[in-house]
Design a protein around this motif. Structure first.
Motif, PDB file in Angstrom:
ATOM      1  N   THR A   1      92.607  52.276 -95.772  1.00 24.45           N
ATOM      2  CA  THR A   1      92.321  53.670 -96.143  1.00 24.45           C
ATOM      3  C   THR A   1      91.334  53.714 -97.297  1.00 24.45           C
ATOM      4  O   THR A   1      90.392  54.518 -97.313  1.00 24.45           O
ATOM      5  CB  THR A   1      93.615  54.395 -96.559  1.00 24.45           C
ATOM      6  N   ALA A   2      91.552  52.847 -98.269  1.00 21.95           N
ATOM      7  CA  ALA A   2      90.680  52.811 -99.443  1.00 21.95           C
ATOM      8  C   ALA A   2      89.248  52.450 -99.062  1.00 21.95           C
ATOM      9  O   ALA A   2      88.292  53.049 -99.580  1.00 21.95           O
ATOM     10  CB  ALA A   2      91.218  51.810-100.461  1.00 21.95           C
ATOM     11  N   VAL A   3      89.086  51.486 -98.160  1.00 21.81           N
ATOM     12  CA  VAL A   3      87.737  51.094 -97.730  1.00 21.81           C
ATOM     13  C   VAL A   3      87.024  52.283 -97.089  1.00 21.81           C
ATOM     14  O   VAL A   3      85.831  52.526 -97.340  1.00 21.81           O
ATOM     15  CB  VAL A   3      87.790  49.902 -96.765  1.00 21.81           C
ATOM     16  N   GLY A   4      87.737  53.056 -96.281  1.00 22.96           N
ATOM     17  CA  GLY A   4      87.141  54.242 -95.677  1.00 22.96           C
ATOM     18  C   GLY A   4      86.659  55.237 -96.714  1.00 22.96           C
ATOM     19  O   GLY A   4      85.574  55.821 -96.580  1.00 22.96           O
ATOM     20  N   LEU A   5      87.443  55.432 -97.777  1.00 19.76           N
ATOM     21  CA  LEU A   5      87.051  56.374 -98.830  1.00 19.76           C
ATOM     22  C   LEU A   5      85.910  55.813 -99.664  1.00 19.76           C
ATOM     23  O   LEU A   5      84.997  56.550-100.066  1.00 19.76           O
ATOM     24  CB  LEU A   5      88.258  56.713 -99.700  1.00 19.76           C
ATOM     25  N   HIS A   6      85.939  54.521 -99.949  1.00 26.86           N
ATOM     26  CA  HIS A   6      84.808  53.891-100.634  1.00 26.86           C
ATOM     27  C   HIS A   6      83.515  54.106 -99.840  1.00 26.86           C
ATOM     28  O   HIS A   6      82.464  54.441-100.410  1.00 26.86           O
ATOM     29  CB  HIS A   6      85.058  52.390-100.808  1.00 26.86           C
ATOM     30  N   ASN A   7      83.580  53.910 -98.532  1.00 23.86           N
ATOM     31  CA  ASN A   7      82.394  54.096 -97.700  1.00 23.86           C
ATOM     32  C   ASN A   7      81.911  55.548 -97.717  1.00 23.86           C
ATOM     33  O   ASN A   7      80.703  55.809 -97.740  1.00 23.86           O
ATOM     34  CB  ASN A   7      82.685  53.651 -96.267  1.00 23.86           C
ATOM     35  N   LEU A   8      82.847  56.496 -97.702  1.00 28.43           N
ATOM     36  CA  LEU A   8      82.468  57.908 -97.770  1.00 28.43           C
ATOM     37  C   LEU A   8      81.736  58.209 -99.073  1.00 28.43           C
ATOM     38  O   LEU A   8      80.714  58.919 -99.084  1.00 28.43           O
ATOM     39  CB  LEU A   8      83.707  58.791 -97.637  1.00 28.43           C
ATOM     40  N   ILE A   9      82.226  57.673-100.177  1.00 34.32           N
ATOM     41  CA  ILE A   9      81.579  57.908-101.473  1.00 34.32           C
ATOM     42  C   ILE A   9      80.176  57.293-101.490  1.00 34.32           C
ATOM     43  O   ILE A   9      79.237  57.881-102.037  1.00 34.32           O
ATOM     44  CB  ILE A   9      82.463  57.368-102.609  1.00 34.32           C
ATOM     45  N   ASP A  10      80.031  56.125-100.876  1.00 37.76           N
ATOM     46  CA  ASP A  10      78.688  55.538-100.753  1.00 37.76           C
ATOM     47  C   ASP A  10      77.762  56.462 -99.966  1.00 37.76           C
ATOM     48  O   ASP A  10      76.580  56.636-100.315  1.00 37.76           O
ATOM     49  CB  ASP A  10      78.760  54.175-100.061  1.00 37.76           C
ATOM     50  N   LYS A  11      78.285  57.068 -98.901  1.00 31.19           N
ATOM     51  CA  LYS A  11      77.475  57.982 -98.091  1.00 31.19           C
ATOM     52  C   LYS A  11      77.111  59.237 -98.883  1.00 31.19           C
ATOM     53  O   LYS A  11      76.010  59.787 -98.728  1.00 31.19           O
ATOM     54  CB  LYS A  11      78.232  58.363 -96.811  1.00 31.19           C
ATOM     55  N   ILE A  12      78.002  59.696 -99.728  1.00 24.86           N
ATOM     56  CA  ILE A  12      77.709  60.857-100.574  1.00 24.86           C
ATOM     57  C   ILE A  12      76.538  60.547-101.504  1.00 24.86           C
ATOM     58  O   ILE A  12      75.611  61.355-101.662  1.00 24.86           O
ATOM     59  CB  ILE A  12      78.956  61.269-101.379  1.00 24.86           C
ATOM     60  N   GLN A  13      76.574  59.387-102.125  1.00 26.95           N
ATOM     61  CA  GLN A  13      75.469  58.985-102.994  1.00 26.95           C
ATOM     62  C   GLN A  13      74.167  58.873-102.205  1.00 26.95           C
ATOM     63  O   GLN A  13      73.101  59.285-102.672  1.00 26.95           O
ATOM     64  CB  GLN A  13      75.793  57.658-103.677  1.00 26.95           C
ATOM     65  N   SER A  14      74.261  58.314-100.999  1.00 26.85           N
ATOM     66  CA  SER A  14      73.077  58.170-100.158  1.00 26.85           C
ATOM     67  C   SER A  14      72.517  59.525 -99.752  1.00 26.85           C
ATOM     68  O   SER A  14      71.302  59.760 -99.807  1.00 26.85           O
ATOM     69  CB  SER A  14      73.417  57.345 -98.911  1.00 26.85           C
ATOM     70  N   ALA A  15      73.393  60.448 -99.359  1.00 28.07           N
ATOM     71  CA  ALA A  15      72.947  61.783 -98.955  1.00 28.07           C
ATOM     72  C   ALA A  15      72.274  62.500-100.112  1.00 28.07           C
ATOM     73  O   ALA A  15      71.282  63.214 -99.928  1.00 28.07           O
ATOM     74  CB  ALA A  15      74.137  62.594 -98.445  1.00 28.07           C
ATOM     75  N   SER A  16      72.811  62.312-101.321  1.00 25.65           N
ATOM     76  CA  SER A  16      72.221  62.953-102.488  1.00 25.65           C
ATOM     77  C   SER A  16      70.840  62.381-102.788  1.00 25.65           C
ATOM     78  O   SER A  16      69.889  63.124-103.058  1.00 25.65           O
ATOM     79  CB  SER A  16      73.137  62.786-103.697  1.00 25.65           C
ATOM     80  N   SER A  17      70.705  61.068-102.761  1.00 22.88           N
ATOM     81  CA  SER A  17      69.418  60.454-103.095  1.00 22.88           C
ATOM     82  C   SER A  17      68.362  60.738-102.035  1.00 22.88           C
ATOM     83  O   SER A  17      67.177  60.898-102.350  1.00 22.88           O
ATOM     84  CB  SER A  17      69.584  58.944-103.284  1.00 22.88           C
ATOM     85  N   LYS A  18      68.784  60.840-100.764  1.00 18.23           N
ATOM     86  CA  LYS A  18      67.843  61.110 -99.676  1.00 18.23           C
ATOM     87  C   LYS A  18      67.568  62.596 -99.482  1.00 18.23           C
ATOM     88  O   LYS A  18      66.657  62.975 -98.752  1.00 18.23           O
ATOM     89  CB  LYS A  18      68.387  60.536 -98.367  1.00 18.23           C
ATOM     90  N   ARG A  19      68.392  63.440-100.102  1.00 15.86           N
ATOM     91  CA  ARG A  19      68.309  64.884 -99.918  1.00 15.86           C
ATOM     92  C   ARG A  19      68.339  65.236 -98.423  1.00 15.86           C
ATOM     93  O   ARG A  19      67.504  65.995 -97.923  1.00 15.86           O
ATOM     94  CB  ARG A  19      67.047  65.445-100.577  1.00 15.86           C
ATOM     95  N   ALA A  20      69.328  64.659 -97.738  1.00 12.40           N
ATOM     96  CA  ALA A  20      69.395  64.817 -96.286  1.00 12.40           C
ATOM     97  C   ALA A  20      70.844  64.884 -95.829  1.00 12.40           C
ATOM     98  O   ALA A  20      71.755  64.404 -96.510  1.00 12.40           O
ATOM     99  CB  ALA A  20      68.691  63.656 -95.593  1.00 12.40           C
ATOM    100  N   MET A  21      71.061  65.487 -94.664  1.00 14.71           N
ATOM    101  CA  MET A  21      72.356  65.458 -94.002  1.00 14.71           C
ATOM    102  C   MET A  21      72.478  64.125 -93.274  1.00 14.71           C
ATOM    103  O   MET A  21      71.590  63.749 -92.506  1.00 14.71           O
ATOM    104  CB  MET A  21      72.470  66.614 -93.002  1.00 14.71           C
ATOM    105  N   ILE A  22      73.553  63.383 -93.556  1.00 19.91           N
ATOM    106  CA  ILE A  22      73.713  62.083 -92.917  1.00 19.91           C
ATOM    107  C   ILE A  22      75.079  61.976 -92.259  1.00 19.91           C
ATOM    108  O   ILE A  22      76.032  62.657 -92.632  1.00 19.91           O
ATOM    109  CB  ILE A  22      73.531  60.920 -93.913  1.00 19.91           C
ATOM    110  N   SER A  23      75.175  61.097 -91.293  1.00 17.76           N
ATOM    111  CA  SER A  23      76.428  60.866 -90.579  1.00 17.76           C
ATOM    112  C   SER A  23      77.354  60.002 -91.419  1.00 17.76           C
ATOM    113  O   SER A  23      76.924  59.037 -92.059  1.00 17.76           O
ATOM    114  CB  SER A  23      76.154  60.190 -89.239  1.00 17.76           C
ATOM    115  N   VAL A  24      78.629  60.350 -91.421  1.00 20.18           N
ATOM    116  CA  VAL A  24      79.639  59.581 -92.135  1.00 20.18           C
ATOM    117  C   VAL A  24      80.324  58.604 -91.205  1.00 20.18           C
ATOM    118  O   VAL A  24      80.605  57.455 -91.555  1.00 20.18           O
ATOM    119  CB  VAL A  24      80.683  60.522 -92.769  1.00 20.18           C
ATOM    120  N   GLN A  25      80.606  59.042 -89.994  1.00 22.61           N
ATOM    121  CA  GLN A  25      81.336  58.218 -89.042  1.00 22.61           C
ATOM    122  C   GLN A  25      80.435  57.113 -88.498  1.00 22.61           C
ATOM    123  O   GLN A  25      79.262  57.326 -88.195  1.00 22.61           O
ATOM    124  CB  GLN A  25      81.861  59.069 -87.890  1.00 22.61           C
ATOM    125  N   ILE A  26      81.004  55.921 -88.413  1.00 20.42           N
ATOM    126  CA  ILE A  26      80.265  54.755 -87.916  1.00 20.42           C
ATOM    127  C   ILE A  26      80.471  54.626 -86.410  1.00 20.42           C
ATOM    128  O   ILE A  26      81.560  54.730 -85.917  1.00 20.42           O
ATOM    129  CB  ILE A  26      80.743  53.468 -88.622  1.00 20.42           C
TER     130      ILE A  26
END
Length: 365
Positions: free
Chosen positions: A340-365
């Motif tokens: 569960t923790a790994v899934g949340l860690h990955n989501l937080i990484d995606k949040i940072q990525s979406a912010s830096s790219k200024r784009a809507m990105i997919s969370v689900q792999i």
């Protein structure tokens, strides 16, 4: 009830820390666990904690404690950058492990611990204790039972005050690379509760920002530079198609607390409290087929802890320990795990990525 599970806690202290406010009182009141050992970095402080909370043994060497034959499980409640080493040693010793959230300083650390735990076939728990809150669990059940009908949208916010200052022992959290900040902790707990109740997030856009770039270290009366974010705005879509928004922030004054609202075509559910979702007493309100939100009575059956368990921060942690014990005894998973923790860690990484790219990105792999 069988024999109590013997647990050793790494990161114990007498007062002023998360372990002393939440974990130690919860374990002292537990009907499933025996607080067998405590571990700090110094013999004197370890002995002081042992006496205060009634543990049988005191250690100042974490390796000796987690490898002891008198320990069945280990709780890791040190600072986030130090989670990895004691958790890894405990897993390698074949102990069941409850580690505070975030599981690691980085996603990579969390993934290593998770893979090792699976290999050793132990029970793991990560401290996402909002899931153990009776009001959150009841809300989740109502959503699953169709109280809302089709979920149309979800909105969540938590705004805390106090961003301008920190005591000296907490200024280390100013460094985003150490993994303990508003993005990982405040936002992490908030989004975990949202997904637990309303369903997984499919895609997101985000703004992650540091609006206050200096804190006053109140112990040294000096200013320190901050790289950790204090504002996280997220909009996205759940896997069920419902749009979602989340606003997490730490501001100077008069924070507005926590609130999550889920809107459906048959009703509305709102849950709120004065502080972060994992810390505060929550109240749940519902409206079905009308515009009046009424407070809902949560079934007593969702309270798992003993009557001696204190309210406040210790309560949800105590709930977690009850489910952790059940997971160990029944060899099933009733608590959020390292996976569960790994899934949340990955989501937080995606949040940072979406912010830096200024784009809507997919969370689900």
């Amino acid at each position: 009830m069988g024999a109590k599970i013997r647990i050793g806690l790494v990161g114990a202290s007498v007062s002023g820390t998360w372990s002393s406010r939440a974990h130690m009182p919860a374990l002292k009141a537990s009907e499933e666990f025996e607080l067998t050992a405590v571990c700090t970095t110094k013999p004197e402080s370890a002995e002081a904690v042992r006496k205060t909370f009634g543990a049988k043994q005191a250690f100042h060497d974490v390796n000796k404690m987690v490898t002891s034959n008198e320990i069945d499980a280990v709780a890791v409640v040190v600072r986030v950058p130090s989670h990895f080493a004691p958790a890894k040693t405990a897993i390698e010793a074949g102990k069941h492990v409850y580690c505070e959230w975030p599981l690691g300083k980085t996603t990579e650390e969390a993934e290593i611990l998770t893979a090792l735990a699976k290999k050793k076939d132990i029970v793991t728990a990560v401290g996402l204790q909002a899931r153990a809150c009776p009001e959150i669990q009841y809300m989740k059940g109502l959503v699953e039972d169709g109280y809302l009908g089709e979920v149309l949208s979800v909105h969540c916010h938590v705004v805390r005050d106090g961003v301008l200052t920190r005591p000296s022992h907490r200024t280390w959290q100013r460094d985003i690379t150490l993994g303990a900040n508003s993005l990982t902790i405040l936002n992490g707990h908030t989004l975990d509760a949202l997904q637990y109740v309303a369903g997984a997030i499919e895609k997101i856009s985000a703004i992650v920002d540091t609006r206050v770039s200096n804190w006053l270290d109140t112990g040294r009366n000096e200013t320190v530079t901050v790289t950790s974010p204090d504002h996280i705005f997220i909009q996205g879509q759940l896997c069920n198609g419902a749009p979602m928004t989340s606003h997490t922030a730490v501001i100077p004054f008069a924070g507005s607390g926590y609130r999550m609202a889920i809107y459906g075509d048959k009703g509305t559910l709102v849950i709120k409290g004065d502080d972060s979702v994992q810390l505060t007493k929550l109240s749940l309100f519902g409206a079905q087929g009308n515009n009046t939100l009424n407070e809902m009575v949560v079934p007593d059956s969702l309270n798992l802890v003993s009557a001696e368990t204190p309210g406040g921060e210790a309560f949800n942690v105590g709930q977690m320990y009850s489910d952790f014990a059940r997971s160990i005894n029944e060899k099933n998973q009733y608590v959020p795990s390292f996976s569960t923790a790994v899934g949340l860690h990955n989501l937080i990484d995606k949040i940072q990525s979406a912010s830096s790219k200024r784009a809507m990105i997919s969370v689900q792999i």
